[in-house]
Scaffold this motif. Structure first.
Motif, PDB file in Angstrom:
ATOM      1  N   ASN A 197     -32.583  -0.365   5.607  1.00 18.21           N
ATOM      2  CA  ASN A 197     -33.926   0.147   5.897  1.00 18.21           C
ATOM      3  C   ASN A 197     -33.912   1.660   5.733  1.00 18.21           C
ATOM      4  N   GLU A 242     -36.445   5.280   5.985  1.00 20.41           N
ATOM      5  CA  GLU A 242     -37.720   5.796   6.510  1.00 20.41           C
ATOM      6  C   GLU A 242     -38.294   6.819   5.537  1.00 20.41           C
ATOM      7  N   PRO A 273     -40.470   9.735   6.161  1.00 16.22           N
ATOM      8  CA  PRO A 273     -41.082  10.440   7.301  1.00 16.22           C
ATOM      9  C   PRO A 273     -42.493  10.937   7.020  1.00 16.22           C
ATOM     10  N   LYS A 298     -44.629   8.138   7.635  1.00 19.03           N
ATOM     11  CA  LYS A 298     -44.328   7.476   8.913  1.00 19.03           C
ATOM     12  C   LYS A 298     -44.162   5.962   8.735  1.00 19.03           C
ATOM     13  N   VAL A 299     -43.458   5.551   7.656  1.00 20.75           N
ATOM     14  CA  VAL A 299     -43.209   4.107   7.461  1.00 20.75           C
ATOM     15  C   VAL A 299     -41.720   3.889   7.161  1.00 20.75           C
ATOM     16  N   THR A 300     -41.260   2.659   7.446  1.00 21.17           N
ATOM     17  CA  THR A 300     -39.882   2.276   7.119  1.00 21.17           C
ATOM     18  C   THR A 300     -39.945   1.141   6.104  1.00 21.17           C
ATOM     19  N   LYS A 301     -39.116   1.209   5.052  1.00 22.12           N
ATOM     20  CA  LYS A 301     -39.136   0.205   3.980  1.00 22.12           C
ATOM     21  C   LYS A 301     -37.721  -0.316   3.742  1.00 22.12           C
ATOM     22  N   ILE A 333     -36.439  10.903   2.004  1.00 17.10           N
ATOM     23  CA  ILE A 333     -36.322   9.608   2.681  1.00 17.10           C
ATOM     24  C   ILE A 333     -34.968   9.596   3.377  1.00 17.10           C
ATOM     25  N   THR A 353     -32.260   7.708   6.806  1.00 20.37           N
ATOM     26  CA  THR A 353     -31.975   6.712   7.839  1.00 20.37           C
ATOM     27  C   THR A 353     -33.110   6.812   8.867  1.00 20.37           C
ATOM     28  N   PRO A 354     -33.692   5.677   9.324  1.00 25.67           N
ATOM     29  CA  PRO A 354     -34.799   5.763  10.289  1.00 25.67           C
ATOM     30  C   PRO A 354     -34.450   6.675  11.484  1.00 25.67           C
ATOM     31  N   ASP A 355     -35.424   7.511  11.863  1.00 23.92           N
ATOM     32  CA  ASP A 355     -35.328   8.411  13.032  1.00 23.92           C
ATOM     33  C   ASP A 355     -34.255   9.502  12.939  1.00 23.92           C
TER      34      ASP A 355
END
Length: 574
Positions: free
Chosen positions: A240, A242, A244, A247-250, A288, A290-292
């Motif tokens: 996954n 992100e 930023p 504000k979406v994760t794919k 893009i 790693t999420p967060d």
């Protein structure tokens, strides 16, 4: 097992029309989706508007280790048009080796100089390419090339690229309109030089995944593809990621490196990542991750150095174009340094210590600035003391998303494009970002930057052996109460303490705990007698001579420091 492929990112930078795109095309064997001015507005205007990428594969040179393998040189064609310098700065952060392209008939031009500055900040190695040698008359070609080579060596001798290779080529003999059958000159020699300059860039697959995306497009039935260069960490199929800015994760569905499907890519790789569908227009370029793992910040503390070619002072409160990652936003700066006693202290790199006190500066201190009083005094002694490290607080006009410890460049991009002057002002490292919108209340009070305040007044008269009345230190409307208890010093050497106001006109009472010296008392008594006498009739000769004796009034000095972000505005004395 597949032969290993080592990827080295080579930036192609230079002044507009020095033939960068033609050179990248002559060198490349595989074009990526972004290569060779594919953008419609680029083709229409005949100039590169965005970073173009293509690649060249060749046998692995011996210095890069034994065994079979390929060296992949990813060519990053940076635009040379002055207004596009922000794109170049964004591109420079992903470059391992730089080719500075010079039009051999023109030599160094304004943007070639700016590209050189960016290279010194962001790059370890450089090759100079003298392009368009086909424009030199055959008989004089060799001597003209030698002359320009000497000139370039002189230009580079005080930079970190002193002694770097200089290669002469004609990437597109006859110019853009010439038939394709014209063979380029000097390209195979250039490839050999690039191979000799290639090195193993330090690559680290650990840490958070972060990629600088420079193109985005959708493929029907597959998803949306983002192409870019991995700045840190690694990515695998099924991960996954992100976005930023949106504000979406794919989810990563597939990946390619120059048309070859891969399942894994790491720091330094140039890759296309296909994720579940979204509108590509929403993300032309950006990051893009790693999420967060990324932070959106409103302000930052950076350590910085002034760029030596920038003319003029760097003033506190001035606005600069601040480039962080692939974003350029306006920001206001405030410079500060260690306290003068710590100017020579070794500062730990890439760390900011909130426990220490820092001195506010009206401008960045450099050899040509003598803004601080201490420097003026030191200058008389012949030596301007400059701190080993300086910092700035940057306050952005709109929030930016970036990783910690990233490169920051401050420039004046609104300077006239045609002025022959370097627009890059400073570069630094982002040490601490402020994510809270209300950072002025929640964060800045922790930053102990102080201003040294020095006020001077005069002793008006003596009250008794242990107290005097002072004037001219405060304005009539000043609330003297807040100064009560602060220490002052008389020019005659006594220490005193402000005891309170006296009357309504800004006068005040000073207590002298150890008592006035007899000399001081005499001096002040004589001065006040003379004052009361001065009103009556003409001055006698005797008065005139005594006037000369006591011409020096007794002054009172009050020194304190005040922290810039202290909401209570407390005055502090050591």
């Amino acid at each position: 097992m597949a032969a290993r492929v080592l990827n080295v990112n080579v930036g192609v930078l230079g002044h507009i029309d020095s033939g960068k795109t033609a050179l990248a095309r002559a060198l490349s064997t595989t074009g990526s989706t972004a290569a060779f001015d594919r953008a419609p507005q680029s083709r229409a205007r005949g100039i590169t508007l965005d970073l173009g990428f293509s690649c060249l594969r060749t046998a692995l040179p011996p210095q890069l280790g034994p065994g079979p393998g390929e060296l992949q040189l990813t060519l990053v064609d940076c635009p040379g048009h002055a207004s596009l310098i922000r794109t170049i700065i964004g591109g420079a952060q992903i470059i391992d080796l730089m080719m500075l392209v010079i039009d051999v008939t023109k030599g160094m031009q304004t943007q070639s100089a700016e590209c050189l500055v960016i290279g010194q900040i962001a790059c370890q190695k450089m090759v100079v390419v003298l392009n368009k040698i086909d424009l030199l008359p055959e008989g004089k070609r060799q001597s003209a090339i030698e002359k320009m080579t000497k000139k370039m060596q002189k230009t580079l001798e005080n930079t970190k690229f002193a002694g770097c290779p200089i290669v002469a080529v004609a990437a597109k003999p006859g110019g853009p309109e010439a038939p394709e059958s014209e063979n380029p000159l000097g390209i195979s020699e250039l490839i050999e030089v690039l191979k000799s300059q290639a090195y193993l860039p330090s690559r680290d697959p650990s840490g958070h995944f972060l990629m600088a995306v420079d193109h985005c497009f959708s493929i029907k039935g597959q998803g949306t593809v983002m192409t870019g260069t991995i700045l840190s960490g690694s990515v695998s199929l099924g991960d996954n990621v992100e976005i930023p800015a949106l504000k979406v994760t794919k989810k990563v569905k597939s990946m390619q490196m120059f048309h070859t499907p891969v399942t894994y890519a790491m720091q330094g790789d140039r890759v296309g990542v296909c994720v579940t569908q979204f509108d590509p227009k929403l993300l032309e370029r950006g990051l893009i991750c790693t999420p967060d793992s990324l932070h959106t910040i409103h302000a930052a503390i950076i350590s910085l150095k002034k760029i030596q070619y920038f003319r003029g002072a760097l003033q506190t409160k001035a606005k600069f174009h601040i480039t962080v990652g692939h974003e350029t936003v306006m920001g206001r700066v405030m410079f500060f340094s260690p306290a003068p006693a710590n100017f020579n202290e070794e500062i730990q790199e890439n760390v900011f210590d909130f426990e220490k006190d820092y001195l506010y500066q009206e401008e960045y201190l450099s050899k040509d600035s003598v803004s601080s009083e201490e420097n003026k005094e030191n200058d008389q002694a012949g030596e301007v003391q400059l701190p080993k490290q300086q910092w700035a607080l940057l306050e952005f006009e709109k929030p930016v998303t970036c990783p910690k410890l990233c490169l920051v460049i401050g420039s004046k991009l609104d300077t006239d494009i045609h002025a022959n002057t370097c627009r890059l002002a400073f570069h630094g490292v982002l040490l601490q970002g402020m994510e809270d919108k209300n950072y002025t209340e929640t964060f800045l009070p922790k930053l102990k930057v102080y201003k040294q305040k020095h006020k001077e007044g005069q002793v008006e008269r003596v009250m008794d052996d242990y107290s005097v009345i002072g004037r001219s230190l405060f304005k009539k409307e000043t609330n003297i109460q807040i100064f009560v208890g602060l220490k002052v010093k008389l020019s005659t050497g006594e220490d005193g303490v402000i005891d309170g106001g006296f009357g309504q006109s800004g006068k005040f009472k000073i207590r002298i705990p150890d008592g006035l010296k007899p000399d001081t008392k005499m001096l002040l008594t004589a001065a006040s007698k003379k004052k009361s006498k001065g009103g009556k009739g003409d001055m006698t000769k005797e008065d005139e001579s005594s006037k000369n004796d006591s011409a020096q009034p007794v002054t009172v000095s009050l020194i304190f420091k005040r922290y810039v972000f202290d909401t209570q505005k407390k005055m502090i004395q050591s």
